[in-house]
Design a protein around this motif. Structure first.
Motif, short mmCIF file in Angstrom:
data_model
loop_
_atom_site.label_atom_id
_atom_site.label_comp_id
_atom_site.label_asym_id
_atom_site.label_seq_id
_atom_site.Cartn_x
_atom_site.Cartn_y
_atom_site.Cartn_z
N ILE A 52 0.63 -1.40 -0.01
CA ILE A 52 0.01 0.08 0.01
C ILE A 52 1.05 1.20 0.02
CG2 ILE A 52 -2.01 1.20 1.25
CD1 ILE A 52 -2.54 -1.74 0.39
N VAL A 53 0.61 2.17 -0.86
CA VAL A 53 1.36 3.60 -0.89
C VAL A 53 0.15 4.66 -0.70
CG1 VAL A 53 2.67 5.12 -2.27
CG2 VAL A 53 3.04 2.55 -2.58
N TYR A 54 0.59 5.45 0.32
CA TYR A 54 -0.51 6.39 0.57
C TYR A 54 0.20 7.86 -0.05
CZ TYR A 54 -2.79 3.47 3.68
OH TYR A 54 -3.51 2.23 4.38
N PRO A 85 3.50 23.85 -1.04
CA PRO A 85 3.03 23.74 -2.46
C PRO A 85 4.12 23.06 -3.22
CG PRO A 85 2.53 25.81 -1.84
CD PRO A 85 3.31 25.54 -0.73
N GLY A 86 3.65 21.79 -3.82
CA GLY A 86 4.51 21.06 -4.79
C GLY A 86 5.25 19.70 -3.94
N ARG A 87 5.27 19.74 -2.63
CA ARG A 87 5.88 18.63 -1.92
C ARG A 87 4.71 17.66 -1.57
NH1 ARG A 87 8.80 19.77 3.81
NH2 ARG A 87 10.40 20.42 2.29
N THR A 88 4.95 16.54 -1.90
CA THR A 88 4.06 15.03 -1.62
C THR A 88 4.76 14.43 -0.56
OG1 THR A 88 3.58 15.10 -3.99
CG2 THR A 88 3.15 13.20 -2.95
N PHE A 89 3.60 14.11 0.28
CA PHE A 89 3.86 13.06 1.43
C PHE A 89 3.58 11.82 0.83
CE2 PHE A 89 2.02 10.27 4.73
CZ PHE A 89 3.14 10.19 5.50
N GLU A 90 4.64 10.73 1.37
CA GLU A 90 4.32 9.44 0.83
C GLU A 90 4.64 8.43 2.00
OE1 GLU A 90 6.28 6.75 -2.51
OE2 GLU A 90 5.18 8.52 -3.32
N ALA A 91 3.78 7.40 2.31
CA ALA A 91 4.12 6.47 3.33
C ALA A 91 3.80 5.18 2.46
CB ALA A 91 3.25 6.66 4.40
N ASN A 92 4.70 3.97 2.94
CA ASN A 92 4.41 2.61 2.38
C ASN A 92 3.94 1.76 3.58
OD1 ASN A 92 5.36 3.23 -0.35
ND2 ASN A 92 7.28 3.49 0.39
N THR A 93 3.36 0.65 3.42
CA THR A 93 2.98 -0.28 4.49
C THR A 93 2.49 -1.25 3.57
OG1 THR A 93 1.62 -0.59 6.55
CG2 THR A 93 0.61 0.41 5.00
N VAL A 94 2.03 -2.66 4.23
CA VAL A 94 1.56 -3.61 3.88
C VAL A 94 0.14 -3.74 4.83
CG1 VAL A 94 3.33 -4.77 2.69
CG2 VAL A 94 2.84 -5.24 5.26
N LEU A 95 -0.74 -4.36 3.96
CA LEU A 95 -2.14 -4.65 4.52
C LEU A 95 -2.48 -6.13 3.98
CD1 LEU A 95 -3.91 -1.23 4.57
CD2 LEU A 95 -2.93 -2.28 6.46
N GLU A 118 -4.36 10.26 -2.34
CA GLU A 118 -4.28 9.13 -3.41
C GLU A 118 -3.62 7.70 -2.55
OE1 GLU A 118 -2.87 9.62 -7.70
OE2 GLU A 118 -0.98 9.02 -6.74
N ILE A 119 -4.41 6.61 -3.00
CA ILE A 119 -4.13 5.50 -2.41
C ILE A 119 -3.83 4.46 -3.50
CG2 ILE A 119 -4.64 3.33 -0.91
CD1 ILE A 119 -6.59 5.28 0.62
N LEU A 120 -2.67 3.79 -3.44
CA LEU A 120 -2.13 2.83 -4.47
C LEU A 120 -2.07 1.37 -3.68
CD1 LEU A 120 -0.82 5.68 -5.33
CD2 LEU A 120 0.40 4.08 -7.05
N VAL A 121 -2.50 0.41 -4.34
CA VAL A 121 -2.61 -1.01 -3.94
C VAL A 121 -1.85 -1.80 -5.05
CG1 VAL A 121 -3.84 -3.25 -3.19
CG2 VAL A 121 -4.47 -0.83 -2.56
N ASP A 122 -0.67 -2.45 -4.52
CA ASP A 122 0.19 -3.01 -5.57
C ASP A 122 0.42 -2.44 -6.95
OD1 ASP A 122 0.65 -5.23 -3.97
OD2 ASP A 122 -1.37 -6.32 -4.61
N ASP A 123 0.87 -0.99 -6.71
CA ASP A 123 1.03 -0.10 -7.74
C ASP A 123 0.08 0.24 -8.47
OD1 ASP A 123 3.63 0.14 -6.80
OD2 ASP A 123 4.35 -1.41 -8.11
N ALA A 124 -1.19 0.27 -8.29
CA ALA A 124 -2.56 0.37 -8.95
C ALA A 124 -3.35 1.51 -8.28
CB ALA A 124 -3.48 -0.71 -9.29
#
Length: 189
Positions: A52-54, A85-95, A118-124
């Motif tokens: 999971i990527v947030y 402005p322009g900075r993106t926060f990103e966190a990775n985990t597994v669920l 935005e939420i990505l599950v397995d890069d989707a």
């Protein structure tokens, strides 16, 4: 060195060796009473973990950004990054498949900004939301979610690219020549 002295040295060395071997722990060779746990991949689908990527972005002048998201092991993580402005926060985990991926992005009153999550599950990409938080003179007391944006998506039901066919349903068969298309009558020759 006399023969007697050599005998005493040998006896002392033997005594040290025997005493030292008695102090070391012994290995247990007994069979366990409980069988070892089964392979997690062979168990039910609830044990299958997904990446999971947030991602969150705050475009505007604001302070006090708070990002809360679901993490591994039924935990909730909170971050207070400095968002410009322009900075993106990103966190990775597994669920696991049985979980729900969710994230909440909020800013403090009286600031205004465009919030994106935005939420990505397995890069989707499975969830994406955007909202403009307008400036207010007074805080909104009857709406505790004013100044916040929430994204949420179930982890299950996401096509698995590693599965045969990419995890997608089978495609429709190609049309047969001379067969009616969309209920139309076949063309006469």
């Amino acid at each position: 060195m006399s023969l007697a002295e050599r005998g005493w040295i040998f006896a002392a060395a033997l005594a040290t060796f025997v005493a030292g071997s008695q102090l070391s722990p012994a290995s247990a060779l007994a069979d366990p009473e409980d069988p070892p746990p089964a392979d997690p991949a062979a168990q039910g689908s609830e044990d299958v973990l997904h990446n999971i990527v947030y991602r969150a972005r705050v475009d505007g002048v604001s302070r006090g950004a708070t990002i809360t998201f679901a993490a591994e092991g039924n935990q909730t993580q909170t971050a207070n990054p400095t968002m410009v402005p322009g900075r993106t926060f990103e966190a990775n985990t597994v669920l696991p498949e049985s979980a729900t991926a969710n994230m909440r992005v909020s800013i403090d009153w009286p600031y205004s900004a465009n919030l994106t999550c935005e939420i990505l599950v397995d890069d989707a990409v499975v969830a994406k939301a955007e909202d403009f938080i307008a400036p207010r003179v007074l805080p909104v007391k009857d709406d505790p979610d004013y100044g916040a944006l929430t994204c949420e998506a179930p982890v299950s039901g996401i096509p698995n690219p590693a599965a045969p066919g990419g995890g997608l349903p089978p495609a429709d068969p190609p049309p047969v020549e001379g067969a009616p298309v969309d209920g139309a009558a076949p063309a006469s020759a």
